[in-house]
Design a protein around this motif. Structure first.
Motif, mmCIF file in Angstrom:
data_model
loop_
_atom_site.group_PDB
_atom_site.id
_atom_site.type_symbol
_atom_site.label_atom_id
_atom_site.label_comp_id
_atom_site.label_asym_id
_atom_site.label_seq_id
_atom_site.Cartn_x
_atom_site.Cartn_y
_atom_site.Cartn_z
ATOM 1 N N ALA A 136 -3.306 -1.983 11.890
ATOM 2 C CA ALA A 136 -4.743 -2.060 11.609
ATOM 3 C C ALA A 136 -5.259 -3.486 11.715
ATOM 4 C CB ALA A 136 -5.028 -1.483 10.229
ATOM 5 N N VAL A 137 -4.531 -4.447 11.137
ATOM 6 C CA VAL A 137 -4.962 -5.847 11.189
ATOM 7 C C VAL A 137 -4.880 -6.370 12.612
ATOM 8 C CG1 VAL A 137 -4.373 -8.197 10.436
ATOM 9 C CG2 VAL A 137 -4.424 -6.328 8.778
ATOM 10 N N SER A 138 -3.818 -6.042 13.328
ATOM 11 C CA SER A 138 -3.669 -6.472 14.725
ATOM 12 C C SER A 138 -4.788 -5.907 15.592
ATOM 13 C CB SER A 138 -2.313 -6.040 15.285
ATOM 14 O OG SER A 138 -1.281 -6.615 14.552
ATOM 15 N N THR A 139 -5.115 -4.650 15.404
ATOM 16 C CA THR A 139 -6.192 -4.018 16.169
ATOM 17 C C THR A 139 -7.533 -4.672 15.849
ATOM 18 O OG1 THR A 139 -4.969 -1.947 16.172
ATOM 19 C CG2 THR A 139 -7.321 -1.821 16.685
ATOM 20 N N LEU A 188 0.807 -1.226 0.000
ATOM 21 C CA LEU A 188 0.000 0.000 0.000
ATOM 22 C C LEU A 188 0.839 1.274 0.000
ATOM 23 C CD1 LEU A 188 -2.794 -1.082 2.504
ATOM 24 C CD2 LEU A 188 -2.753 -1.336 0.016
ATOM 25 N N ARG A 189 2.086 1.193 -0.387
ATOM 26 C CA ARG A 189 2.973 2.352 -0.472
ATOM 27 C C ARG A 189 3.573 2.446 -1.869
ATOM 28 N NH1 ARG A 189 5.827 3.479 4.652
ATOM 29 N NH2 ARG A 189 4.169 3.736 6.161
ATOM 30 N N THR A 196 9.636 6.374 -9.123
ATOM 31 C CA THR A 196 8.636 6.045 -8.117
ATOM 32 C C THR A 196 7.718 4.986 -8.713
ATOM 33 O OG1 THR A 196 8.745 8.290 -7.292
ATOM 34 C CG2 THR A 196 6.872 6.986 -6.607
ATOM 35 N N VAL A 197 7.563 3.872 -7.987
ATOM 36 C CA VAL A 197 6.793 2.726 -8.471
ATOM 37 C C VAL A 197 5.664 2.438 -7.484
ATOM 38 C CG1 VAL A 197 6.905 0.274 -9.031
ATOM 39 C CG2 VAL A 197 8.858 1.742 -9.528
ATOM 40 N N GLY A 198 4.463 2.258 -8.008
ATOM 41 C CA GLY A 198 3.399 1.869 -7.092
ATOM 42 C C GLY A 198 2.075 2.464 -7.456
ATOM 43 N N PRO A 199 1.142 2.413 -6.548
ATOM 44 C CA PRO A 199 1.263 1.831 -5.205
ATOM 45 C C PRO A 199 1.344 0.307 -5.278
ATOM 46 C CG PRO A 199 -1.002 2.458 -5.601
ATOM 47 C CD PRO A 199 -0.211 2.909 -6.804
ATOM 48 N N LEU A 200 2.048 -0.284 -4.321
ATOM 49 C CA LEU A 200 2.239 -1.727 -4.289
ATOM 50 C C LEU A 200 1.025 -2.354 -3.602
ATOM 51 C CD1 LEU A 200 6.002 -1.725 -3.251
ATOM 52 C CD2 LEU A 200 5.024 -1.742 -5.537
ATOM 53 N N LEU A 201 0.132 -2.898 -4.392
ATOM 54 C CA LEU A 201 -1.146 -3.389 -3.882
ATOM 55 C C LEU A 201 -1.171 -4.893 -3.635
ATOM 56 C CD1 LEU A 201 -3.483 -1.286 -6.197
ATOM 57 C CD2 LEU A 201 -2.773 -0.790 -3.845
ATOM 58 N N LEU A 202 -0.154 -5.611 -4.086
ATOM 59 C CA LEU A 202 -0.136 -7.064 -3.933
ATOM 60 C C LEU A 202 1.149 -7.507 -3.235
ATOM 61 C CD1 LEU A 202 -1.350 -7.875 -7.544
ATOM 62 C CD2 LEU A 202 -2.722 -7.980 -5.456
ATOM 63 N N VAL A 254 12.926 -7.930 -4.702
ATOM 64 C CA VAL A 254 12.718 -7.705 -3.268
ATOM 65 C C VAL A 254 11.292 -8.091 -2.910
ATOM 66 C CG1 VAL A 254 14.429 -5.860 -3.091
ATOM 67 C CG2 VAL A 254 12.078 -5.288 -3.598
ATOM 68 N N GLY A 255 11.122 -8.553 -1.701
ATOM 69 C CA GLY A 255 9.785 -8.895 -1.231
ATOM 70 C C GLY A 255 9.029 -7.643 -0.820
ATOM 71 N N VAL A 256 7.745 -7.626 -1.092
ATOM 72 C CA VAL A 256 6.891 -6.505 -0.677
ATOM 73 C C VAL A 256 6.334 -6.865 0.697
ATOM 74 C CG1 VAL A 256 4.829 -5.166 -1.198
ATOM 75 C CG2 VAL A 256 6.346 -5.871 -3.041
ATOM 76 N N ALA A 257 6.741 -6.125 1.698
ATOM 77 C CA ALA A 257 6.336 -6.389 3.076
ATOM 78 C C ALA A 257 5.117 -5.553 3.441
ATOM 79 C CB ALA A 257 7.499 -6.056 4.012
ATOM 80 N N PRO A 258 4.352 -6.016 4.424
ATOM 81 C CA PRO A 258 3.229 -5.195 4.884
ATOM 82 C C PRO A 258 3.746 -3.912 5.526
ATOM 83 C CG PRO A 258 3.206 -7.386 5.906
ATOM 84 C CD PRO A 258 4.440 -7.288 5.092
ATOM 85 N N SER A 259 3.028 -2.822 5.331
ATOM 86 C CA SER A 259 3.433 -1.552 5.938
ATOM 87 C C SER A 259 3.117 -1.587 7.432
ATOM 88 C CB SER A 259 2.706 -0.390 5.266
ATOM 89 O OG SER A 259 1.323 -0.499 5.492
ATOM 90 N N PRO A 260 3.816 -0.813 8.240
ATOM 91 C CA PRO A 260 3.544 -0.785 9.683
ATOM 92 C C PRO A 260 2.096 -0.408 9.988
ATOM 93 C CG PRO A 260 5.598 0.336 9.202
ATOM 94 C CD PRO A 260 4.958 -0.001 7.893
#
Length: 164
Positions: free
Chosen positions: A146-149, A61-62, A105-111, A135-141
């Motif tokens: 949000a998912v943890s909450t 998402l970035r 600038t590449v994105g947004p990285l949605l997958l 490179v692996g696309v990691a989840p954003s902080p």
């Protein structure tokens, strides 16, 4: 540069600004001296060029920042990028700045797929260079929070729900 000494002991310096075979003929004459003639064939080879790629901020998402750099730093080199994310493909092109870099600038990285970058750099008088990086696309902080909450609230809601 190519430097040759003629029979009249005068130095000759030429700057050859292109790659390939150069045929050079020199005739010199000066009063009181014998005429001098020289012929040379000079093979000018391209200078080596390397390209590197650095990917920053490859987060879900970035927008990722991709920087391509030439070694040695060459201003005005043509840089082409091919970027793949899952089945999506984008192509970019730019010219390097005075420090030998070009940024994209590449994105947004949605997958959450690997981000694959293939880079090519070329400039007249240099060898063509290419490289690739994945490179692996990691989840954003923010996404992790949000998912943890959401999971914590779901668990809390289920525990506080009274059976009927």
């Amino acid at each position: 540069s190519f430097v040759a000494e003629a029979a009249c002991e005068e130095g000759v310096e030429l700057e050859l600004n292109g790659v390939g075979d150069w045929s050079i003929e020199v005739f010199a004459w000066r009063p009181g001296y014998s005429p001098a003639y020289g012929r040379w064939v000079v093979d000018v080879k391209p200078r080596p060029l390397n390209v590197t790629v650095k990917v920053d901020n490859a987060l879900l998402l970035r927008w990722a920042r991709v920087t391509a750099g030439t070694t040695p730093p060459v201003a005005g080199a043509s840089v082409r990028l091919t970027v793949r994310l899952c089945t999506l493909k984008e192509e970019f092109s730019a010219t390097t700045s005075s420090d030998g870099t070009a940024a994209f600038t590449v994105g947004p990285l949605l997958l959450p797929c690997p981000l694959e970058v293939f880079a090519e750099a070329e400039k007249k008088g240099y060898t063509r260079a290419e490289t690739s990086v994945s490179v692996g696309v990691a989840p954003s902080p923010e996404l992790i929070v949000a998912v943890s909450t959401a999971l914590a609230l779901l668990i809390l809601w289920r525990r506080t729900k009274k059976p009927s």
